[in-house]
Design a protein around this motif. Structure first.
Motif, short mmCIF file in Angstrom:
data_model
loop_
_atom_site.label_atom_id
_atom_site.label_comp_id
_atom_site.label_asym_id
_atom_site.label_seq_id
_atom_site.Cartn_x
_atom_site.Cartn_y
_atom_site.Cartn_z
N LYS A 100 2.06 3.80 36.76
CA LYS A 100 1.16 2.83 37.40
C LYS A 100 1.34 1.44 36.77
O LYS A 100 1.41 0.44 37.48
CB LYS A 100 -0.29 3.30 37.26
CG LYS A 100 -1.29 2.44 37.98
CD LYS A 100 -2.70 3.02 37.86
CE LYS A 100 -3.71 2.14 38.55
NZ LYS A 100 -5.08 2.65 38.43
N LEU A 101 1.44 1.39 35.43
CA LEU A 101 1.65 0.11 34.74
C LEU A 101 3.02 -0.46 35.09
O LEU A 101 3.14 -1.66 35.39
CB LEU A 101 1.52 0.29 33.23
CG LEU A 101 1.79 -0.96 32.38
CD1 LEU A 101 0.78 -2.06 32.69
CD2 LEU A 101 1.78 -0.62 30.90
N ASN A 102 4.05 0.37 35.07
CA ASN A 102 5.40 -0.10 35.40
C ASN A 102 5.48 -0.65 36.82
O ASN A 102 6.11 -1.68 37.06
CB ASN A 102 6.43 1.02 35.20
CG ASN A 102 6.63 1.34 33.73
OD1 ASN A 102 6.45 0.49 32.87
ND2 ASN A 102 6.99 2.59 33.44
N ASP A 103 4.84 0.03 37.75
CA ASP A 103 4.82 -0.44 39.15
C ASP A 103 4.08 -1.77 39.26
O ASP A 103 4.52 -2.68 39.97
CB ASP A 103 4.18 0.60 40.07
CG ASP A 103 5.02 1.86 40.21
OD1 ASP A 103 6.23 1.82 39.89
OD2 ASP A 103 4.47 2.89 40.66
N ALA A 104 2.94 -1.89 38.56
CA ALA A 104 2.17 -3.13 38.61
C ALA A 104 2.97 -4.28 38.03
O ALA A 104 2.98 -5.40 38.59
CB ALA A 104 0.86 -2.95 37.83
N ILE A 105 3.69 -4.04 36.93
CA ILE A 105 4.50 -5.10 36.32
C ILE A 105 5.63 -5.52 37.26
O ILE A 105 5.89 -6.72 37.43
CB ILE A 105 5.03 -4.66 34.94
CG1 ILE A 105 3.87 -4.62 33.95
CG2 ILE A 105 6.13 -5.59 34.45
CD1 ILE A 105 4.23 -4.07 32.58
N LYS A 106 6.29 -4.56 37.90
CA LYS A 106 7.37 -4.90 38.85
C LYS A 106 6.82 -5.76 39.99
O LYS A 106 7.44 -6.74 40.40
CB LYS A 106 8.02 -3.62 39.40
CG LYS A 106 8.92 -2.94 38.41
CD LYS A 106 9.50 -1.66 38.98
CE LYS A 106 10.28 -0.91 37.92
NZ LYS A 106 10.73 0.40 38.35
N ASP A 107 5.66 -5.37 40.51
CA ASP A 107 5.05 -6.15 41.60
C ASP A 107 4.70 -7.56 41.12
O ASP A 107 4.90 -8.54 41.85
CB ASP A 107 3.79 -5.46 42.12
CG ASP A 107 4.09 -4.16 42.86
OD1 ASP A 107 5.27 -3.94 43.24
OD2 ASP A 107 3.15 -3.35 43.04
N ARG A 108 4.16 -7.67 39.91
CA ARG A 108 3.80 -8.99 39.37
C ARG A 108 5.03 -9.85 39.12
O ARG A 108 5.00 -11.06 39.34
CB ARG A 108 3.00 -8.82 38.08
CG ARG A 108 1.61 -8.27 38.28
CD ARG A 108 0.95 -7.99 36.95
NE ARG A 108 -0.35 -7.33 37.11
CZ ARG A 108 -0.95 -6.66 36.15
NH1 ARG A 108 -0.39 -6.56 34.94
NH2 ARG A 108 -2.12 -6.09 36.37
N VAL A 109 6.13 -9.23 38.64
CA VAL A 109 7.37 -9.98 38.42
C VAL A 109 7.88 -10.54 39.75
O VAL A 109 8.23 -11.72 39.84
CB VAL A 109 8.45 -9.08 37.75
CG1 VAL A 109 9.82 -9.74 37.81
CG2 VAL A 109 8.08 -8.79 36.30
N ASP A 110 7.90 -9.71 40.78
CA ASP A 110 8.36 -10.16 42.10
C ASP A 110 7.48 -11.29 42.63
O ASP A 110 7.99 -12.30 43.15
CB ASP A 110 8.36 -8.99 43.10
CG ASP A 110 9.43 -7.95 42.77
OD1 ASP A 110 10.38 -8.27 42.03
OD2 ASP A 110 9.29 -6.80 43.26
#
Length: 197
Positions: free
Chosen positions: A97-107
């Protein structure tokens, strides 16, 4: 029995003396010293405008989402920068969940700031602080937001660099941590510059 009442009297007297000293005199002395020597910090480092209205604290972040403002780091406190619900997400480094949130925030960060897919994104731009209320971002994070803010405000990038420099706080004790930009004071300075004719 006389000795028992003598001990009780002594205990009651000691309790009253300690209550007066510890609950009355000591707090008053500490309060007086803090007001005399550290008035701004002791009162919450409040930011007050010309009309005497409190606009925030230098110690607490606020959410800014409009393109004409510098954006703070993400917040996991309540619905974002909710001081009554301060805290991190408690998601660990192995959390999907954290990794997905970070990827979304980076994009999202790259898109809103016009960066390419290969441009590195500062960690503080995509991760929340432990309290969720951190008012600072890294200098690099602020610099990457300059083109977006300059375009939205019609200001020169040079002027925005100057404002970032003016609102950058140095290392603690001159050697601990990294310099950080206080987003609230930066955005207030930005608003005052934009308001001038």
């Amino acid at each position: 029995m006389k000795e028992f009442f003598s001990e009780i009297r002594g205990a009651i007297f000691a309790t009253l003396v300690l209550a007066v000293v510890c609950c009355g005199l000591y707090p008053l002395i500490v309060f007086g010293i803090s007001q005399a020597l550290f008035r701004d910090k002791a009162n919450g480092s409040l930011i007050v405008d010309r009309d005497g209205i409190v606009r925030g604290s230098k110690l607490l972040g606020q959410g800014f989402a409009d393109a004409k403002y510098f954006h703070p780091r993400p917040s996991a406190a309540g619905n974002g920068y909710d001081a009554s619900n301060s805290g991190g997400s408690n998601l660990g480094p192995t959390s999907q969940k954290l990794n997905d949130a970070i990827k979304d925030r980076v994009d999202a960060y790259r898109k809103e700031n016009g960066l390419s897919e290969k441009d590195p994104v500062p960690a503080d731009a995509v991760t929340a602080s432990g309290s969720g209320l951190d008012p600072h971002i890294s200098v690099r994070n602020a610099e990457l937001q300059i083109p977006r803010v300059a375009k939205a405000r019609g200001l020169s990038e040079k002027k925005l660099h100057e404002l970032i420099e003016q609102n950058t706080e140095g290392r603690d004790l001159g050697l601990l941590g990294d310099p950080g930009v206080n987003v609230l004071t930066l955005n207030r300075a930005l608003a005052s510059v934009a308001a001038r004719p």
